[in-house]
Enzyme design. Structure first.
Site, PDB file in Angstrom:
ATOM      1  CB  THR A  14      -0.982  -0.047   1.367  1.00 15.76           C
ATOM      2  OG1 THR A  14      -1.544  -1.254   1.166  1.00 15.76           O
ATOM      3  CG2 THR A  14      -1.774   1.095   1.329  1.00 15.76           C
ATOM      4  CE  LYS A  98       4.109   0.289  12.428  1.00 17.68           C
ATOM      5  NZ  LYS A  98       3.012   0.661  11.768  1.00 17.68           N
ATOM      6  N   GLY A 180     -11.385  -4.315   6.555  1.00 18.73           N
ATOM      7  CA  GLY A 180      -9.883  -4.058   6.377  1.00 18.73           C
ATOM      8  C   GLY A 180      -9.252  -3.035   7.041  1.00 18.73           C
ATOM      9  CD  GLU A 183      -2.205  -5.757   9.807  1.00 17.17           C
ATOM     10  OE1 GLU A 183      -1.695  -7.114   9.873  1.00 17.17           O
ATOM     11  OE2 GLU A 183      -1.525  -4.946   9.773  1.00 17.17           O
ATOM     12  CG  ASP A 194       0.976   0.779  15.356  1.00 16.89           C
ATOM     13  OD1 ASP A 194       1.590   0.234  14.479  1.00 16.89           O
ATOM     14  OD2 ASP A 194       0.159   1.593  15.591  1.00 16.89           O
ATOM     15  CE  LYS A 198       2.109   3.890  14.246  1.00 19.08           C
ATOM     16  NZ  LYS A 198       0.650   3.874  13.978  1.00 19.08           N
ATOM     17  N   GLY A 296      -2.529   4.591   5.352  1.00 21.63           N
ATOM     18  CA  GLY A 296      -3.390   4.834   4.179  1.00 21.63           C
ATOM     19  C   GLY A 296      -2.292   5.314   3.089  1.00 21.63           C
TER      20      GLY A 296
HETATM   21  N1  HSE Z   1      -1.689  -0.276  12.105  1.00 17.38           N
HETATM   22  C1  HSE Z   1      -1.707   1.292  12.350  1.00 17.38           C
HETATM   23  C2  HSE Z   1      -2.944   1.764  12.657  1.00 17.38           C
HETATM   24  C3  HSE Z   1      -1.194   1.909  10.995  1.00 17.38           C
HETATM   25  O1  HSE Z   1      -3.916   1.237  12.994  1.00 17.38           O
HETATM   26  O2  HSE Z   1      -2.787   3.061  12.823  1.00 17.38           O
HETATM   27  C4  HSE Z   1       0.259   1.848  10.505  1.00 17.38           C
HETATM   28  O3  HSE Z   1       0.996   2.271  11.589  1.00 17.38           O
END
Ligand code: HSE
Length: 422
Positions: A14, A98, A180, A183, A194, A198, A296
């Site tokens: 993507t 990240k 979508g 995941e 995640d 960050k 995105g």
């Molecule tokens: N999986 C992350 C989110 C996007 O849901 O924000 C990619 O960093």
């Protein structure tokens, strides 16, 4: 004619596709080579010449003509080795990775500096929101002491849907997976990994200290109940997964990710669905919030392409490019353990309908130095239990945990403990 700068892309998913499509309008950049996992996959990308595609990413990092490599595959390996090889071969690197930055950033930046190369990563945190470059450049005159952010779109989408529809976590997760937005294995997002990667990197550049990801407190959203959403709303809050970082006057640093009751009066309470936002507080700026798309194809490409163009603009013009974007700090942060922190709490207790229950809860709280801001019991239900909702004033995490251990000894069930925005 201006010399074209040759770049290589590792990854054409993507983000990679968005980067390729966006770069087509820049005459000074030539995408010389793109590495993919599967050469046979059908790709419908206008202007893509299949002859530049390879399934060997080392061809890119070893190509003497390529000056900038964009690593867009994620994960620790082979991403780490590819980036290090690229740097040692004289290339500058742009990455959206990240996890790699949070876990091995220290090594990476050291190698980059030793080789006089830059590693830029605007896309790794909050996708399309410009945050790294602003912190390192135009906000450099600030002492930033506090960050509160929504940096995971998947969890923000789930929490927003739970709030708007009154639906359960598992129902909304299923729907998000079908659309979508989540995941098939949602662990990385819903358990807060995640967001932790960050905020660790964000805290590191903001406070200019090394942050050990192992010391970042992390709690996901899987235990949030519809009942908590309703109770929070009644009390004037929304529930959000907040990634935060604080540095106190003694340089003690507290970095964490957990659900939080956020006042409806605050900007973060109104950041909904997949939108991300980062709020910074510091001097002399005061408080600012940047919000926008956190993921995105094109929003993320915006950040990757911005980094590529920043490097391209300086190539050949100076021996030491982008000095403000480099990582020059080496000292480790003095991290505070969550047990040592002071917070406000929302507590949802299901209690047997006995006389004096609320009195006992109040006494346990008082004995543990906990002052209550609010306590609500609306009714007794058919099974002769009652839901009691408590909001505390500022208390030590340790004291709160002790109080909970005592509250549950009386046949009470503590269904939720969520920290409240201060
Ligand atoms: N999986 C992350 C989110 C996007 O849901 O924000 C990619 O960093």
């Amino acid at each position: 004619m201006e010399k074209k700068i040759k770049i290589g892309l590792i990854g054409l998913g993507t983000v990679g596709s968005g980067v390729f499509k966006t770069l087509k309008s820049f005459d000074n950049i030539e995408v010389k080579s793109i590495a993919v996992k599967n050469l046979n996959k059908k790709r419908n990308i206008e202007g893509l010449d299949n002859s530049i595609i390879t399934d060997d990413p080392y061809k890119i990092v070893n190509d003497p003509e390529i000056e900038i490599v964009a690593e867009l595959v994620g994960g620790l390996e082979p991403a780490f080795d590819l980036i290090v090889t690229a740097i040692k071969n004289g290339k500058h690197v742009v990455t959206a990775n990240k996890e790699l930055l949070a876990k091995r950033g220290e090594e990476l930046f050291k190698i980059a500096e030793e080789n006089n190369k830059v590693v830029l990563y605007e896309a790794a945190i909050a996708g399309g929101i410009p945050i790294i470059m602003p912190i390192k450049t135009i906000l450099a005159g600030n002492k930033i002491s506090h960050i509160e952010a929504i940096v995971n779109g998947t969890t923000n989408y789930i929490l927003t849907k739970m709030d708007v529809q009154g639906a359960s976590y598992s129902d909304v997760l299923k729907e998000a997976q079908e659309l979508g937005y989540a995941e098939a294995d949602p662990t990385g997002d819903v358990e807060g990994y995640d967001a932790a990667y960050k905020i660790a990197t964000l805290a590191s550049i903001t406070f200019q200290k090394r942050i050990n990801i192992e010391n970042v407190y992390r709690e996901g959203i899987t235990k949030i109940r519809t009942e908590d959403m309703i109770a929070a709303n009644d009390l004037g809050y929304k529930i959000k997964l907040i990634a935060s970082a604080n540095m106190d006057e003694n340089d003690n640093i507290d970095v964490r990710v957990h659900p939080m009751l956020v006042s409806k009066k605050s900007t973060l309470a109104h950041i909904d669905y997949v939108t991300n936002a980062v709020m910074l507080k510091g001097h002399p700026i005061g408080s600012i919030t940047l919000s926008g798309p956190g993921a995105g194809e094109f929003p993320t490409a915006s950040s990757v392409v911005g980094d590529i163009l920043a490097i391209a603009a300086e190539l050949g013009k100076s021996e030491y490019i982008l000095p403000m974007m480099r990582c020059k700090h080496n000292s480790s942060a003095k991290m505070i353990d969550i047990s040592e922190t002071v917070n406000k709490y929302y507590l949802s207790i299901n209690a047997k309908n006995n006389k004096g229950v609320i009195g006992k809860i109040g006494t346990i709280c008082a004995n543990n130095n906990i002052s209550l801001a609010s306590i609500v019991q609306r009714c007794v239900s058919e099974n002769n239990t009652a839901d009691i909702t408590v909001i505390t004033e500022l208390v030590k995490e340790k004291d709160m945990q002790n109080a909970i251990n005592q509250i549950v000894q009386d046949d009470n069930i503590v269904n939720s403990l969520i920290r409240v925005q201060v």
